[in-house]
Scaffold this motif. Structure first.
Motif, PDB file in Angstrom:
ATOM      1  N   THR A   1       0.834  -1.198   0.000  1.00 42.03           N
ATOM      2  CA  THR A   1       0.000   0.000   0.000  1.00 42.03           C
ATOM      3  C   THR A   1       0.867   1.244   0.000  1.00 42.03           C
ATOM      4  O   THR A   1       0.623   2.206  -0.733  1.00 42.03           O
ATOM      5  CB  THR A   1      -0.910   0.053   1.257  1.00 42.03           C
ATOM      6  OG1 THR A   1      -1.441  -1.231   1.465  1.00 42.03           O
ATOM      7  CG2 THR A   1      -2.020   1.063   1.085  1.00 42.03           C
ATOM      8  N   GLY A   2       1.887   1.250   0.864  1.00 37.18           N
ATOM      9  CA  GLY A   2       2.702   2.450   1.016  1.00 37.18           C
ATOM     10  C   GLY A   2       3.674   2.664  -0.131  1.00 37.18           C
ATOM     11  O   GLY A   2       3.898   3.781  -0.564  1.00 37.18           O
ATOM     12  N   LEU A   3       4.264   1.579  -0.644  1.00 35.61           N
ATOM     13  CA  LEU A   3       5.375   1.730  -1.594  1.00 35.61           C
ATOM     14  C   LEU A   3       5.075   1.170  -2.977  1.00 35.61           C
ATOM     15  O   LEU A   3       5.922   1.229  -3.869  1.00 35.61           O
ATOM     16  CB  LEU A   3       6.626   1.029  -1.034  1.00 35.61           C
ATOM     17  CG  LEU A   3       7.113   1.538   0.320  1.00 35.61           C
ATOM     18  CD1 LEU A   3       8.123   0.582   0.930  1.00 35.61           C
ATOM     19  CD2 LEU A   3       7.747   2.915   0.186  1.00 35.61           C
TER      20      LEU A   3
ATOM     21  N   SER B   1     -13.046   7.669   3.954  1.00 34.17           N
ATOM     22  CA  SER B   1     -12.495   6.986   2.788  1.00 34.17           C
ATOM     23  C   SER B   1     -12.134   8.005   1.717  1.00 34.17           C
ATOM     24  O   SER B   1     -12.985   8.787   1.284  1.00 34.17           O
ATOM     25  CB  SER B   1     -13.519   5.981   2.251  1.00 34.17           C
ATOM     26  OG  SER B   1     -13.362   5.822   0.866  1.00 34.17           O
ATOM     27  N   ALA B   2     -10.868   8.004   1.295  1.00 37.60           N
ATOM     28  CA  ALA B   2     -10.407   8.971   0.301  1.00 37.60           C
ATOM     29  C   ALA B   2     -11.166   8.805  -1.017  1.00 37.60           C
ATOM     30  O   ALA B   2     -11.477   9.777  -1.696  1.00 37.60           O
ATOM     31  CB  ALA B   2      -8.904   8.818   0.065  1.00 37.60           C
TER      32      ALA B   2
ATOM     33  N   ARG C   1      -5.897   1.988  -3.273  1.00 40.84           N
ATOM     34  CA  ARG C   1      -5.083   2.879  -2.443  1.00 40.84           C
ATOM     35  C   ARG C   1      -5.957   3.676  -1.474  1.00 40.84           C
ATOM     36  O   ARG C   1      -5.695   4.849  -1.227  1.00 40.84           O
ATOM     37  CB  ARG C   1      -4.262   3.837  -3.294  1.00 40.84           C
ATOM     38  CG  ARG C   1      -3.140   3.207  -4.074  1.00 40.84           C
ATOM     39  CD  ARG C   1      -1.954   2.839  -3.175  1.00 40.84           C
ATOM     40  NE  ARG C   1      -0.810   2.407  -3.956  1.00 40.84           N
ATOM     41  CZ  ARG C   1      -0.706   1.197  -4.521  1.00 40.84           C
ATOM     42  NH1 ARG C   1      -1.676   0.309  -4.354  1.00 40.84           N
ATOM     43  NH2 ARG C   1       0.348   0.879  -5.224  1.00 40.84           N
ATOM     44  N   ASP C   2      -7.014   3.027  -0.955  1.00 41.41           N
ATOM     45  CA  ASP C   2      -7.890   3.705  -0.004  1.00 41.41           C
ATOM     46  C   ASP C   2      -7.293   3.527   1.394  1.00 41.41           C
ATOM     47  O   ASP C   2      -7.679   2.631   2.159  1.00 41.41           O
ATOM     48  CB  ASP C   2      -9.310   3.132  -0.083  1.00 41.41           C
ATOM     49  CG  ASP C   2     -10.338   4.126   0.376  1.00 41.41           C
ATOM     50  OD1 ASP C   2      -9.968   5.025   1.163  1.00 41.41           O
ATOM     51  OD2 ASP C   2     -11.501   4.032  -0.049  1.00 41.41           O
ATOM     52  N   THR C   3      -6.321   4.401   1.724  1.00 42.00           N
ATOM     53  CA  THR C   3      -5.488   4.227   2.912  1.00 42.00           C
ATOM     54  C   THR C   3      -6.287   4.029   4.199  1.00 42.00           C
ATOM     55  O   THR C   3      -5.980   3.123   4.979  1.00 42.00           O
ATOM     56  CB  THR C   3      -4.566   5.439   3.077  1.00 42.00           C
ATOM     57  OG1 THR C   3      -4.054   5.772   1.799  1.00 42.00           O
ATOM     58  CG2 THR C   3      -3.434   5.122   3.998  1.00 42.00           C
TER      59      THR C   3
END
Lengths: 277, 348
Positions: A133-135, B106-107, B309-311
């Motif tokens: 997710t981060g990279l 949620s982005a 990519r929904d952090t």
């Protein structure tokens, strides 16, 4: 000086071990040389998507009408290379931290143990997903992420093996001879912890394969249209009713590779327990 | 390892055990300590989760908005989501929110200007579904692990042992997606017995169509049973070699009684740890199994969130899974202390 010499006897007389070596060698051979053996392109669309075997396509066609056999033959090297690099990194880190913690008994020891506790309190695949997710799911990210997930356990095994070996007479003798710490670790401690960590190394290799091919299976690692065994399984699940071989073949390759590695590890462990007696 | 920690902690407790039992009972203190350690671990894990998912902060808005995003729109989303604040401040907003049951926004939902942007409301249904899948598996896993492990241990190196241990070794180490797809192949393609996916319509409870649960549960069992059975078998063999078992046999006590009264109970304690490990394993395995079978649980939720990519959703699912994981571990330590007579007297 070597203590575990007896352990090597009888290793190849073990049937599980023989089958394991055979399976592993076969799968590695296919993964490494499969690309050269295949006469067809893994990227070219040659027929109807999901076509059953026939017409020169031994395993049929995939969800985009590409030759499944070519994609399976080309698709092993990515997982194998990534998992092998991850294992090397795991043990480079594991041996450095483990030896240091076990031999020096400094602050590194409790620090390492707490790190292990924290990392073990998150499921390893979840940790991999957090890194992705981060990279992003690039190859270096997958190798480093798998190494971060797996090295604390390796360090712990190296540490306990070092603790046990470093109280033996020959280590004390080396210290008394005035040999440097590095020389003692390299010549006396390291050779004697190799057998106990060999089995663990194999297990960590098989876990690296599982972690990395799982990320690929989930579609978060290697990107299509590249062939990769994990990815091949998930992308072809939609054509399972018409050509199940497109799913079964890559699954069988990953399965056989892991069974091979596990049989080898099991053989090593059994040989070690025989040697101790 | 956890057993070792339990042992040392109890020893430490005993050395300083106060006489006033009712107020500071060592058992309560042990539990308190274990819980406190769990909270600290979870806090470190929360920092880790937050840092790992926020290393590239500007990235989130860009990925969520896609290729045709203007810098102005990215900037606007960043401000709306609070990505313009320093990371430490955002961490505290996040963690304080979680303690109040609020898992953030949620982005993706914000970017699409949806009315409902709260992550918390989207968590309930996947969590319940995973609980059903995990619960059914656990209910079958515990007795099966003990039964098969004990049988293999009693008949060590004879045919019942081989019949149990060989498949445990061969299939126990396989990844979930391999076991899952092979089971789909057997039960769907060859036998035409079960559906290949468990795609439920939104809001439908998995319990309304149990047939679709069979393959996911079988996959989880196949993967989790292997390791457990082998460890219980090893524990059983070790216990059977103890002196008190030999002594009981020499005294002419019937073998059945030797097994049930003297062996099983003592072999059971380490098994609890093993079962706890397997339960924890289920939580990792569930991520892949739910994707294989298209099962709408927390595992599929987190995979979809990573893809988008929904952090905030990734973080929410990750911290919940880590919390459950930690709780199972604490519960296992607790049960072990209750089960092992030696540890129990050391505590009380």
């Amino acid at each position: 000086m070597l203590v575990h010499r007896q352990a090597r006897f009888g290793l190849l007389h073990d049937w599980g071990m023989r089958i394991g070596v055979l399976l592993f060698a076969l799968v590695v051979f296919i993964a490494v040389f499969g690309g050269q053996l295949s006469s067809q392109s893994p990227y070219a669309t040659v027929g109807i998507p999901g076509a059953a075997p026939g017409g020169g396509h031994l395993l049929g066609l995939d969800f985009e009408g590409r030759d499944v056999l070519a994609r399976v033959l080309h698709g092993g090297v990515s997982t194998l290379a990534l998992a092998a690099s991850a294992t090397v990194l795991v043990y480079a880190l594991g041996i450095s931290f483990g030896l240091l913690a076990g031999y020096s008994r400094s602050v590194i020891d409790p620090l390492l143990m707490r790190t292990v506790d924290v990392i073990l309190s998150i499921p390893s695949l979840l940790l991999m997903l957090l890194f992705v997710t981060g990279l992003g799911g690039g190859r270096p990210v997958m190798v480093v992420a798998a190494a971060v997930v797996l090295f604390p356990g390796a360090a712990r095994i190296v540490r306990s093996a070092t603790l046990e070996v470093s109280t033996r007479g020959f280590v004390e003798a080396a210290v008394a001879r005035g040999e440097s710490t590095l020389a003692t670790l390299w010549r006396e401690v390291l050779p004697n912890i190799v057998p106990p960590i060999a089995a663990d190394m194999g297990l960590r290799f098989s876990w690296s394969i599982i972690l990395i091919s799982s990320v690929n299976f989930l579609g978060l690692g290697i990107r299509p249209p590249e062939p990769d065994w994990g990815l091949l399984i998930s992308e072809n699940l939609v054509i399972l009713p018409s050509n199940p071989l497109a799913v079964v073949a890559p699954a069988a390759m990953i399965g056989l590779m892991i069974i091979g590695v596990n049989l080898i590890c099991d053989g090593i462990i059994r040989a070690l327990s025989r040697g101790d007696r | 390892m956890a057993t070792m920690i339990t042992g040392t902690q109890i020893d430490a407790d005993r050395s300083t055990a106060p006489v006033t039992r009712s107020i500071r009972h060592p058992f309560v203190r042990f539990l308190g300590r274990r819980l406190a350690a769990g909270v600290v671990t979870l806090w470190v894990v929360s920092v880790f989760i937050f840092v790992a998912t926020n290393v590239l902060p500007g990235n989130v808005a860009e990925v969520v908005l896609g290729h045709n995003a203007t810098p102005e729109r990215i900037q606007a989303l960043n401000v709306k989501m609070g990505y313009d604040h320093p990371m430490i401040q955002r961490y505290f907003t996040w963690i304080v929110g979680i303690l109040h049951g609020d898992f953030g926004k949620s982005a993706v939902a914000v970017a699409l200007s949806q009315v409902e942007t709260s992550v918390s409301s989207t968590l309930v249904s996947p969590l319940l579904n995973s609980l059903i899948l995990g619960g059914i598996t656990a209910l079958l896993l515990v007795p099966l692990t003990l039964l098969l492990g004990a049988l293999a241990g009693i008949y060590a190196r004879r045919s019942p042992d081989l019949a149990i241990s060989t498949p445990a070794l061969v299939f126990g180490g396989l990844p979930e997606f391999v076991t899952g797809t092979l089971l789909i192949f057997i039960f769907f393609s060859v036998l035409h017995l079960l559906p290949p996916t468990s795609g439920f319509s939104p809001g439908q409870s998995p319990l309304t169509d149990v047939g679709r649960l069979v393959l996911p549960v079988l996959t989880l069992l196949g993967v989790a049973l292997g390791a457990g059975v082998r460890q219980v078998r090893a524990g059983m063999i070790e216990t059977l070699q103890r002196e008190y078992v030999q002594y009981a046999r020499l005294n002419g006590i019937p073998e059945r009684r030797v097994l049930f009264r003297y062996t099983l109970r003592n072999a059971l304690a380490p098994s609890v740890q093993i079962i706890a490990q397997n339960m924890q394993y289920l939580f990792g395995g569930i991520i892949v199994v739910e994707s294989v079978f298209d099962y709408p649980g927390i595992g599929q939720y987190i995979v979809n969130a990573v893809l988008a990519r929904d952090t905030a959703k990734v973080e929410a699912a990750a911290i919940i899974i880590a919390a459950v994981y930690t709780l199972i571990n604490i519960a296992a330590d607790f049960v072990v202390v209750l089960l092992v007579p030696k540890l129990r007297t050391a505590v009380a």
